[in-house]
Design a protein around this motif. Structure first.
Motif, PDB file in Angstrom:
ATOM      1  N   LYS A 183       5.233 -23.774  56.293  1.00 19.95           N
ATOM      2  CA  LYS A 183       5.599 -24.922  55.452  1.00 19.95           C
ATOM      3  C   LYS A 183       7.036 -25.371  55.678  1.00 19.95           C
ATOM      4  O   LYS A 183       7.329 -26.558  55.604  1.00 19.95           O
ATOM      5  N   TYR A 184       7.937 -24.427  55.956  1.00 18.91           N
ATOM      6  CA  TYR A 184       9.367 -24.748  55.922  1.00 18.91           C
ATOM      7  C   TYR A 184      10.058 -24.798  57.279  1.00 18.91           C
ATOM      8  O   TYR A 184      11.266 -25.007  57.343  1.00 18.91           O
ATOM      9  N   CYS A 233       7.245 -17.979  56.220  1.00 18.40           N
ATOM     10  CA  CYS A 233       7.229 -19.218  55.433  1.00 18.40           C
ATOM     11  C   CYS A 233       7.337 -20.454  56.327  1.00 18.40           C
ATOM     12  O   CYS A 233       7.323 -21.580  55.828  1.00 18.40           O
ATOM     13  N   SER A 243       2.526 -22.039  51.526  1.00 25.35           N
ATOM     14  CA  SER A 243       3.844 -21.553  51.931  1.00 25.35           C
ATOM     15  C   SER A 243       3.736 -20.271  52.754  1.00 25.35           C
ATOM     16  O   SER A 243       4.742 -19.753  53.228  1.00 25.35           O
ATOM     17  N   GLN A 274      12.488 -22.077  46.089  1.00 23.81           N
ATOM     18  CA  GLN A 274      11.091 -22.472  45.874  1.00 23.81           C
ATOM     19  C   GLN A 274      10.284 -21.204  45.609  1.00 23.81           C
ATOM     20  O   GLN A 274       9.678 -20.650  46.516  1.00 23.81           O
ATOM     21  N   SER A 301       1.016 -19.926  47.732  1.00 25.30           N
ATOM     22  CA  SER A 301       1.352 -21.292  47.358  1.00 25.30           C
ATOM     23  C   SER A 301       2.627 -21.274  46.529  1.00 25.30           C
ATOM     24  O   SER A 301       2.770 -20.442  45.635  1.00 25.30           O
ATOM     25  N   ASP A 302       3.532 -22.188  46.833  1.00 27.66           N
ATOM     26  CA  ASP A 302       4.704 -22.358  45.980  1.00 27.66           C
ATOM     27  C   ASP A 302       4.710 -23.753  45.364  1.00 27.66           C
ATOM     28  O   ASP A 302       5.744 -24.241  44.929  1.00 27.66           O
ATOM     29  N   VAL A 344       7.604 -18.424  45.039  1.00 28.90           N
ATOM     30  CA  VAL A 344       6.161 -18.294  45.272  1.00 28.90           C
ATOM     31  C   VAL A 344       5.481 -18.146  43.924  1.00 28.90           C
ATOM     32  O   VAL A 344       5.962 -17.438  43.048  1.00 28.90           O
TER      33      VAL A 344
END
Lengths: 456, 456
Positions: free
Chosen positions: A156-157, A153, A247, A217, A280-281, A219
């Motif tokens: 994105k994170y 992840c 994500s 968050q 995508s989340d 998914v």
């Protein structure tokens, strides 16, 4: 090192059972997953119960100049915790407390706690600890911090360092320092906190971490696509990154897909040149928009087939297939694990180059990649009983790192240098940065007792 | 320091105009926005055009033991670039190149480039550099890196260090090191990169930065709410954080609101105890959901009035009002600027304590806060012509920092320690961390020529 360090003195200072010298027990602490053939036999394995016992151990080691190899869950892939003959192996596997402070949105964690345990404790409060190495169910937070671990992840994170707000660290002389705390922003003094993240146990031993959590968050959708070539897939990844923040954005090449199908059949397309797995989340309708846009980009880049699911369980099945690559390739022979990364747009060049090296040395190198971050895991498979196979694998291992460096990349994106990649580090960093590295190491550990032979 | 350093030697080594000794010109380089009354008169101001000239300057300074004070745009709020008598002020204001590599999603930036210039260059490619100090239009990237600057969107998108992928740094002896690069994940060697971020020019001088960009995330809605007390507003902030990730969560107390209304009237409620300003950049319908949920939480926490706009310009007007606080309070007298932070749930206690200190010393202390991060800016207003007013302000300045430390907080969340908060640092860090700090400083700058008197 003292000729015969007085281990009895240490045993007397620690509670019963904290120090082990039984060879059979110690055998279980000699290797991490890299199965480093150079691993030695420790003087003793010490398993402290708290920071105070870590300090006692390091003070003793410092007094007698006995090296200390810190160890988390032993799931490392670079030999960072391989035992060193005559050294203490300091295992943090009994320090596993996890406390969630939900109002502050932090987890206060001991280093032996598993990544999955922190995730589970946070989830009880609707919170999430994002960093997710493929090994998250069995790797420890201490190890994650030591290597600045990444995961799926992270595209994105972000990675581990982005979530570390505080650390208690025992230094080489046994002093305990408390860095940072339960505050999100803090610029008072030097960024010492961040210096210890990714230092692979060479500067200090983490005894407690304060980790930032964010609201969960979930998914919401998964997109799987097959491509004729890894190059086409890699180009699709670059295009997605220009406008979207998926994500997850993972790549498996044909050999990886086939290894997983052999190991745990789930109907993946064995003929595809590469497979991309995106998630995508994004909340609400934005998720469908993000998935649709990615699907269009994939198709334009030459995707043969695309498949979308909004079912979380089905999506997790694909993610699990991706995470199974390590076990799947491990079942095919001995492994040399690469972790090279490049600037994202260079990914097609790197992947083409790796295939060329595999061909040239006539070896199997299934590649899986955190493609959205440009971080790839070429897994070099060899036959340990065949000296020639081992020699070819070793040569390929070095050449792949050289290739990554020549492309402006790194020899390790998330596993760490450990003992297996140490020889390659100067080529990446250059003499000035190596000198600076040794200046810092010498300032913090002048006797060189912390994890000697690792990383630097 | 040499008794009379041979400045002619440096002038000869640099091109015409790079070295200034004209007192009138130098006057403009003595202060940053903290207006540090202790600022000295530099030996000379050096304005290099490239990294090579920075190296030449630092090599000369190192040779003759002349201190060097690095300086960005001079918008610092802690006196980090106050001139030191007999030292060179090394201004990076002529090194302003910005190059966008859109496929890799990075900006390659010289330190004198303004934050707003990087944002603008990125925007041409649909990309965004998130960190946004209130001073983003006039502060430099070099200064942002030196202080690990924060801003308004950091509550969702993190601070400067989270976006620094690479740095070129000139060390105290003039050596240039290149750390990191255009790759998103890289754990090869120690995290030296992160050590330089936030080091306030005390460890090296940044000559180039590679900054991570992300696809633009346009703000979609703004929620403004008034509360009877700062405590009620702060409690609403904590509650929001449990489940939501707004892209802005700012607090203004009554005195700040009134200062802005006096300075630039825009119809804010002068009677409110506090105002919260929240934004959402969630995509699609999720934005309305996030705003509605926040509005419900605000109301439950006692909001007197709430106002929502989905108009971007109107939202930016409120954000501009928030950013105008500094100018608005500056118009009321001389300022001592605080930047204290605490764990988010402690915010109500901190704000109550600050009000108590202001009352006790009979001074005006408008407070504005990046509330979602627990980071507050109490602005202590005093009359510089009145010794008693100055004395009361100084006492309050110290007490507010002591209060933050006693609450598990920090004396500076984003401005840096500089020269104004240096005396308070040991109380926050403690003797062990101070010793570790000095060990690192001594290892990297044994002669102590880099920004002496700042930060450490």
């Amino acid at each position: 090192m003292s000729p015969t360090p007085p281990l009895d003195e240490l045993i007397a200072e620690l509670p019963d059972g904290a120090v082990t010298t039984d060879p059979a027990t110690m055998e279980g602490y000699r290797f991490d997953w890299a199965r480093d053939t150079g691993a030695g036999m420790p003087l003793a394995v010490v398993r402290p119960l708290d920071a105070d016992q870590v300090q006692t151990t390091v003070r003793w080691a410092h007094r007698h100049r006995v090296p200390v190899v810190p160890r988390g869950a032993g799931s490392g892939l670079s030999g960072g915790s391989s035992a060193v003959t005559g050294a203490l192996t300091l295992s943090l596997d009994r320090m596993r407390a996890v406390e969630i402070d939900a109002a502050t949105r932090v987890a206060v964690v001991e280093p032996g706690a598993l990544n999955a345990e922190v995730k589970a404790a946070a989830a009880e409060h609707g919170l999430w600890y994002p960093p997710d190495p493929s090994s998250f169910e069995i790797c420890s937070i201490g190890g994650n911090i030591a290597t600045n671990a990444g995961g799926l992840c992270c595209v994105k994170y972000g990675v581990t360092t982005d979530y570390v707000l505080g650390l208690d660290v025992v230094l080489a002389d046994g002093t305990l320092v408390t860095l940072g705390g339960r505050r999100i922003k803090d610029v008072a003094g030097l960024s010492l906190l961040k210096l210890f993240v990714g230092s692979e146990g060479t500067l200090g031993i983490v005894t407690r971490a304060i980790l930032r959590l964010i609201p969960a968050q979930p998914v919401r959708a998964t997109l799987v696509a097959t491509f004729p070539t890894v190059k086409a897939a890699a180009e699709a990844v670059v295009e997605v990154g220009r406008t979207l923040r998926p994500s997850m954005m993972e790549l498996m090449d044909r050999a990886s897909v086939n290894a997983v199908e052999d190991y745990r059949p789930m109907g993946l397309d064995r003929e595809a040149g590469a497979m991309l797995l995106a998630q995508s989340d994004a909340p609400g309708e934005a998720c469908a928009v993000e998935i649709d846009t990615m699907e269009r980009i994939f198709t334009a880049a030459g995707a043969v087939e695309t498949f979308v699911t909004h079912d979380a369980e089905e999506g997790e099945m694909f993610a699990a297939a991706r995470r199974a690559v390590f076990s799947a390739v491990e079942a095919r022979g001995a492994l040399m694990l690469e972790d090279v990364g490049v600037p994202v747009p260079i990914l097609p060049v790197l992947l083409t180059g790796i295939a060329e090296i595999a061909d040239r040395y006539d070896i199997e190198v299934p590649v899986v990649a955190h493609a959205g971050d440009g971080n790839t895991h070429p897994n070099i498979i060899y036959d340990p009983a065949d000296a020639d196979s081992h020699a070819r694998a070793s040569a390929a291992f070095v050449e792949i790192m050289e290739l990554a460096i020549s492309l402006g990349g790194t020899i390790t994106g998330e596993h760490g240098v450990g003992r297996l990649k140490r020889a390659a580090l100067p080529a990446q960093l250059g003499p000035e940065v190596m000198a600076l590295t040794h200046t810092i190491k010498h300032a913090l550990d002048p006797e060189g007792i912390l994890n000697p032979g690792a990383a630097l």
